[in-house]
Design an enzyme around this catalytic site. Structure first.
Site, PDB file in Angstrom:
ATOM      1  N   MET A  77      -8.913   7.262   9.926  1.00  0.00           N
ATOM      2  CA  MET A  77      -9.445   7.903   8.721  1.00  0.00           C
ATOM      3  C   MET A  77     -10.416   9.011   9.077  1.00  0.00           C
ATOM      4  SD  MET A  77      -9.919   4.510   6.354  1.00  0.00           S
ATOM      5  CE  MET A  77     -10.165   3.256   7.598  1.00  0.00           C
ATOM      6  N   LYS A  93      -5.904   2.091  -2.985  1.00  0.00           N
ATOM      7  CA  LYS A  93      -6.825   3.142  -3.409  1.00  0.00           C
ATOM      8  C   LYS A  93      -6.160   4.399  -3.976  1.00  0.00           C
ATOM      9  CE  LYS A  93      -9.928   0.503  -1.996  1.00  0.00           C
ATOM     10  NZ  LYS A  93      -8.828  -0.390  -1.610  1.00  0.00           N
ATOM     11  N   ASP A 138       0.846  -1.193   0.000  1.00  0.00           N
ATOM     12  CA  ASP A 138       0.000   0.000   0.000  1.00  0.00           C
ATOM     13  C   ASP A 138       0.876   1.235   0.000  1.00  0.00           C
ATOM     14  OD1 ASP A 138      -2.175  -1.599   0.155  1.00  0.00           O
ATOM     15  OD2 ASP A 138      -2.576  -1.241   2.281  1.00  0.00           O
TER      16      ASP A 138
HETATM   17  N1  SAH Z   1      -4.293  -1.014   8.809  1.00  0.00           N
HETATM   18  C1  SAH Z   1      -3.914   0.305   9.265  1.00  0.00           C
HETATM   19  C2  SAH Z   1      -5.035   1.296   9.155  1.00  0.00           C
HETATM   20  C3  SAH Z   1      -5.416   1.583   7.744  1.00  0.00           C
HETATM   21  S1  SAH Z   1      -6.655   2.801   7.639  1.00  0.00           S
HETATM   22  C4  SAH Z   1      -3.439   0.206  10.713  1.00  0.00           C
HETATM   23  O1  SAH Z   1      -3.576  -0.843  11.351  1.00  0.00           O
HETATM   24  O2  SAH Z   1      -2.877   1.176  11.208  1.00  0.00           O
HETATM   25  C5  SAH Z   1      -5.705   4.255   7.363  1.00  0.00           C
HETATM   26  C6  SAH Z   1      -5.753   5.137   8.571  1.00  0.00           C
HETATM   27  O3  SAH Z   1      -4.875   4.670   9.567  1.00  0.00           O
HETATM   28  C7  SAH Z   1      -5.303   6.552   8.325  1.00  0.00           C
HETATM   29  O4  SAH Z   1      -6.332   7.316   7.765  1.00  0.00           O
HETATM   30  C8  SAH Z   1      -4.958   7.018   9.708  1.00  0.00           C
HETATM   31  O5  SAH Z   1      -6.111   7.322  10.446  1.00  0.00           O
HETATM   32  C9  SAH Z   1      -4.377   5.762  10.308  1.00  0.00           C
HETATM   33  N2  SAH Z   1      -2.913   5.746  10.199  1.00  0.00           N
HETATM   34  C10 SAH Z   1      -2.149   4.821   9.592  1.00  0.00           C
HETATM   35  N3  SAH Z   1      -0.850   5.125   9.718  1.00  0.00           N
HETATM   36  C11 SAH Z   1      -0.775   6.246  10.444  1.00  0.00           C
HETATM   37  C12 SAH Z   1       0.291   7.059  10.929  1.00  0.00           C
HETATM   38  N4  SAH Z   1       1.567   6.762  10.688  1.00  0.00           N
HETATM   39  N5  SAH Z   1      -0.033   8.146  11.656  1.00  0.00           N
HETATM   40  C13 SAH Z   1      -1.308   8.464  11.907  1.00  0.00           C
HETATM   41  N6  SAH Z   1      -2.340   7.743  11.476  1.00  0.00           N
HETATM   42  C14 SAH Z   1      -2.087   6.640  10.758  1.00  0.00           C
END
Ligand code: SAH
Length: 479
Positions: free
Chosen positions: A387, A274, A252
Site C-alpha cells: 500500500m 473498502k 474483496d
Molecule cells: N493481503 C494482501 C495484501 C492486502 S493490502 C496480500 O497478502 O497480498 C493491499 C496491498 O497489497 C496493495 O496496496 C499492494 O501493495 C499489495 N498487492 C496486493 N496484490 C498485489 C498485486 N497483484 N500486485 C502488486 N501489489 C499487490
C-alpha cells in the site's frame, strides 16, 4: 496399431507372490509399490540396487541372483519385467505368456499383458487412469487434473465410511435416506473435520448426525481463503476446493476475475471491502454479513487478495467469528510480496545482498509516522512495502533521511502476476519520479534493497522492466 481396449481391474495382491525381474532403480520403485499392497515380492537379477538388498536383509522381499530363468515364474501370480535389457524383458514376457501369468514390461505396452495405470492415491480410495498404452503422457496430464480435484483427506474419509458402514446400514434401512445421509457425510461437516485432521471430532459428529438422521438444519461455517495476487494458478488446492463447496463467497475487490471464475457456479458472489462502493464497505458490515450467512447454515468463503493474515484483517474477522461461536478454517494464499518478487525476478533474500525481509505497510500518513524508520533504513535487508503507492515519495525520502543510500536499488511492481504487470526499476532517489512518469497505480508493491536490481536480469514474466537500476553492491558473505 491401434490400442486394444483394456479391462480395468484392481488386484488384491495381499499374501500373493509377485516376481520382479531387474535389480535397478525401476525395479526398486515397482517393489516399493508392491510392498504397500502386502504382496509377497521376489526380485530376480544378476545385481541389486542397495535398497533392494536392504529390504531383503530385513526379510521384506526375497532375492534370486542370476540371469532370468523360466522357473522363476513358478507359483507367481504376476510378473513385472523391469530390466534395461530388451531381450531379457521379451524373454520374461514370452515365458509369462506360456505359463499364463500376467506380465507387465515396464514402458513396453505391446509386450505387456497387463498395464500399471497412472494412479491418484487416496487409499483406500484409488483412481486409476489409463489410455490403454496409446498416450501415457496424456494419462499423466489427466492424472494431474484429477489429483487437483481430490483433497488429500479423501482417503481418511473413505476409511471412516468403511468403519461405519455396518452401523449406518443398520440405522438407516431406507436406501434413499442412506444415500442422502452419505452424500451429506462426504460433503458436509464430517468431511470437513476429516480434512482438518480431526478424526475423533469427525466420528463424534457422525454419531450425532446418525442419531439425528432426520433433516436437521445445516451448520454454517466460514473458510478464510487467500486468493493470491491475481494469477489463478497461484490459488492453493485447498482454496480451490473451498470455492467449489461455497454457498456464499464474500470477496474483496483485489481478488482477480480469474480466481472468481473458479468458484462454484451457483455460489452467491458478494463483493465487499473498502473500495467496493457498496453498503458492505465497513469492516463491521463485513462481520455482519459473515454472521448472517453462517447462521443461516451456509458455507461461507471469505476470499481475500494475497494472504488473509498479511495486511488482510483476517485476524479481526476470526476474532469476531470466534466470539460468536462460528466454526472457521484458514487457507493461506500467496502474499503480494512473495508473488511480486517471484514474477519480477527479484529474490527477496540473497546470500550476497540481504539476510532478512520485512513486510511493511504504509497506507496512510499516520501509519508512515509510526514506522520504525531507523530499523527500516539499516542495510542487508529487503523491504516489501504494501500500500505504498500514495506515500512513495515520503517512504523513499524517509529511508534516505535515516541513512539508507539514495542509490539503494528499488522496484515498484504494479499488478504483480497479472498479464498487465509492470515493473519500474530505479533507486530510492529516482523511483518516485519514475513512478509518476509511468503513472503507477495501486495495487503495487515496493521492494527496496540491493536485490531489487536483480530484476533487470532475472525478469521473466510479462513486459520488460521500465527504467534501470544501479548495479547491486555485493556485501561480504557471512558464511
Ligand atoms: N493481503 C494482501 C495484501 C492486502 S493490502 C496480500 O497478502 O497480498 C493491499 C496491498 O497489497 C496493495 O496496496 C499492494 O501493495 C499489495 N498487492 C496486493 N496484490 C498485489 C498485486 N497483484 N500486485 C502488486 N501489489 C499487490
Amino acid at each position: 496399431m491401434s490400442a486394444v481396449r483394456l479391462y480395468p481391474i484392481f488386484a488384491d495382491l495381499a499374501g500373493r507372490s509377485v516376481l520382479v525381474v531387474g535389480g535397478g532403480n525401476v525395479a526398486e520403485r515397482k517393489v516399493a509399490a508392491l510392498l504397500e499392497t502386502g504382496a509377497i515380492v521376489c526380485v530376480g537379477a544378476p545385481v541389486f540396487a542397495q535398497r533392494l538388498v536392504a529390504w531383503a536383509e530385513n526379510g521384506r522381499i526375497s532375492l534370486i541372483s542370476g540371469e532370468f530363468a523360466e522357473e522363476w515364474l513358478d507359483h507367481q501370480w504376476l510378473v513385472i519385467a523391469a530390466t534395461s535389457d530388451a531381450a531379457v524383458n521379451a524373454a520374461v514376457a514370452a515365458a509369462a505368456e506360456r505359463q499364463r501369468i500376467w506380465a507387465n514390461v515396464v514402458d513396453d505396452a505391446t509386450l505387456s499383458s497387463f498395464q500399471v495405470p497412472a494412479v491418484i492415491d487416496r487409499a483406500p480410495l484409488v483412481v486409476a487412469v489409463s489410455t490403454s498404452g496409446a498416450a501415457p503422457v496424456l494419462a499423466r496430464l489427466v492424472r494431474e487434473q484429477i489429483e487437483r480435484m481430490l483433497d488429500p483427506s479423501l482417503g481418511a474419509l473413505a476409511a471412516l465410511a468403511d468403519r461405519w458402514r455396518g452401523r449406518i446400514r443398520g440405522r438407516l434401512t431406507d436406501l434413499g435416506q442412506r444415500r442422502r445421509f452419505l452424500e451429506r457425510l462426504f460433503q458436509g461437516r464430517v468431511a470437513e473435520f476429516v480434512r482438518r485432521g480431526q478424526i475423533a471430532v469427525a466420528e463424534s459428529t457422525l454419531t450425532r448426525e446418525l442419531d439425528d438422521a432426520a433433516v436437521t438444519p445445516a451448520q454454517g461455517s466460514v473458510v478464510l481463503v487467500g486468493a493470491g495476487p491475481g494469477d489463478a494458478g497461484l490459488l492453493t488446492l485447498k482454496g480451490l476446493r473451498a470455492l467449489n463447496e461455497a454457498d456464499v463467497i464474500l470477496h474483496d475487490r483485489l481478488v482477480s476475475r480469474d480466481v472468481l471464475a473458479l468458484a462454484r457456479r451457483d455460489a452467491d458472489l458478494i463483493e465487499v471491502g473498502k473500495e467496493a462502493g457498496t453498503h458492505h464497505t465497513t469492516q463491521e458490515g463485513i462481520h455482519a454479513l459473515l454472521l448472517e450467512h453462517a447462521r443461516a447454515g451456509k458455507r461461507v468463503v471469505r476470499l481475500k487478495g494475497g494472504d488473509s493474515f498479511v495486511f488482510g484483517r483476517g485476524g479481526e474477522e476470526l476474532e469476531f467469528l470466534h466470539a460468536h461461536g462460528i466454526a472457521f478454517e484458514v487457507v493461506p494464499g500467496v502474499t503480494a510480496a512473495l508473488a511480486c518478487a517471484a514474477y519480477a525476478g527479484i529474490p527477496l533474500t540473497h546470500r550476497d545482498h540481504a539476510q532478512s525481509v520485512r513486510l511493511v505497510t504504509a497506507h496512510c500518513k499516520a501509519s508512515l509516522d509510526t514506522l520504525d524508520w531507523p530499523a527500516l533504513a539499516t542495510g542487508r535487508q529487503t523491504l516489501a512495502v504494501y500500500m505504498g503507492v500514495a506515500g512513495l515519495e515520503r517512504i523513499c525520502a524517509g529511508l534516505i533521511a535515516h541513512g539508507r543510500a539514495g542509490t539503494t536499488p528499488a522496484a515498484l511492481i504494479e499488478n504483480g502476476s497479472r498479464s498487465e504487470q509492470r515493473v519500474v526499476l530505479g533507486d530510492l532517489a529516482n523511483l518516485p519520479q519514475r513512478a509518476r512518469a509511468h503513472a503507477v497505480k495501486s495495487p503495487a508493491l515496493l521492494i527496496v534493497g540491493e536485490v531489487a536490481a536483480l530484476g533487470a536480469q532475472l525478469h521473466w514474466f510479462a513486459a520488460a522492466p521500465l527504467g534501470d537500476a544501479p548495479e547491486p553492491t555485493a556485501l561480504p558473505r557471512v558464511a
